[in-house]
Design a protein around this motif. Structure first.
Motif, short mmCIF file in Angstrom:
data_model
loop_
_atom_site.label_atom_id
_atom_site.label_comp_id
_atom_site.label_asym_id
_atom_site.label_seq_id
_atom_site.Cartn_x
_atom_site.Cartn_y
_atom_site.Cartn_z
N GLU A 108 -47.14 -19.54 -30.98
CA GLU A 108 -45.70 -19.81 -29.64
C GLU A 108 -44.60 -20.52 -30.16
OE1 GLU A 108 -45.39 -18.29 -26.97
OE2 GLU A 108 -46.75 -16.62 -27.17
N TYR A 128 -38.47 -22.88 -28.05
CA TYR A 128 -39.33 -22.25 -26.86
C TYR A 128 -39.58 -22.60 -26.28
CZ TYR A 128 -44.09 -22.13 -24.83
OH TYR A 128 -44.58 -22.06 -23.55
N ARG A 129 -38.46 -23.74 -25.57
CA ARG A 129 -38.09 -24.06 -24.06
C ARG A 129 -36.92 -22.95 -23.06
NH1 ARG A 129 -34.38 -29.22 -23.11
NH2 ARG A 129 -33.40 -28.40 -24.34
N ARG A 131 -36.60 -19.67 -24.77
CA ARG A 131 -37.04 -18.42 -24.41
C ARG A 131 -37.70 -18.61 -23.07
NH1 ARG A 131 -39.21 -19.37 -29.77
NH2 ARG A 131 -41.23 -19.83 -28.67
N ARG A 132 -38.80 -19.59 -22.65
CA ARG A 132 -39.13 -19.74 -21.95
C ARG A 132 -38.90 -19.19 -20.43
NH1 ARG A 132 -44.01 -18.12 -20.68
NH2 ARG A 132 -44.43 -19.50 -19.31
N GLU A 135 -37.16 -15.80 -20.18
CA GLU A 135 -38.88 -15.25 -19.48
C GLU A 135 -38.33 -15.56 -17.75
OE1 GLU A 135 -41.86 -16.26 -21.82
OE2 GLU A 135 -41.04 -15.30 -23.53
N ARG A 136 -38.50 -16.41 -17.53
CA ARG A 136 -39.02 -17.04 -16.03
C ARG A 136 -37.63 -16.68 -15.68
NH1 ARG A 136 -40.94 -22.24 -18.05
NH2 ARG A 136 -38.75 -23.01 -17.04
#
Length: 173
Positions: A108, A128-129, A131-132, A135-136
């Protein structure tokens, strides 16, 4: 006043880059007020009186730093290519080190392992943060859209509770 280390080495500790707000906020409040009153970047005056215009990019970072410190927040200025330990990356994400290691093992977040210990680039952790977060947001938007389609915004709290139980596969009470 705390200095920011501009000669950051890969071995530098991330927490050494963190600067806490001053205990006496009067100077910070005056600086925030000055920055708010002017839309153009100010200049810097050296101890010998030499004046240098502040580049717009540096000015924009300064405005953000001052606003954060005025709000009582600590700040850290680090190059995006800064390498972090797994603990530093976990701290930045607000997760445990074992959870971060699992994310690394699941590919990831990219990492390097020059020796025994893994290193993660700050830019990869921030990506990454982000992307998350996206997504949320997308999941929440989807849930909201579905709730509107199902008429749950107009429903009573009891009807909403029953719909949640049904969606979760639990028997109605």
């Amino acid at each position: 006043m705390a200095a920011i280390n501009t000669d950051v080495q890969d071995s530098a500790r991330y927490d050494e880059l963190i600067v806490l707000p001053p205990s006496d906020m009067a100077a910070m409040v005056r600086l925030a007020s000055l920055l708010k009153r002017h839309s153009e970047p100010p200049g810097l005056v050296g101890p010998d009186g030499e004046q240098v215009p502040l580049p717009l990019e540096v000015y924009e970072v300064l405005v953000q730093v001052v606003a954060a410190m005025k709000a009582g927040k600590a700040i850290a200025v680090a190059p995006l290519e800064q390498r972090l330990t797994t603990q530093q990356a976990a701290d930045l994400l607000g997760t445990s080190r074992p959870t971060l290691v699992k994310l690394l093992d699941e590919h990831e977040i990219p990492y390097e392992q020059p020796g025994r210990h893994r290193r993660v680039r700050l830019s990869d952790v921030l990506a990454y943060r982000d992307r998350r977060r996206q997504e949320r947001r997308a999941r929440l938007d989807d849930m909201t859209r579905q709730a509107v389609e199902d008429g749950l915004y107009d429903a009573s709290s009891e009807a909403y509770t029953q719909a949640l139980r049904k969606a979760r596969g639990k028997p109605a009470v």
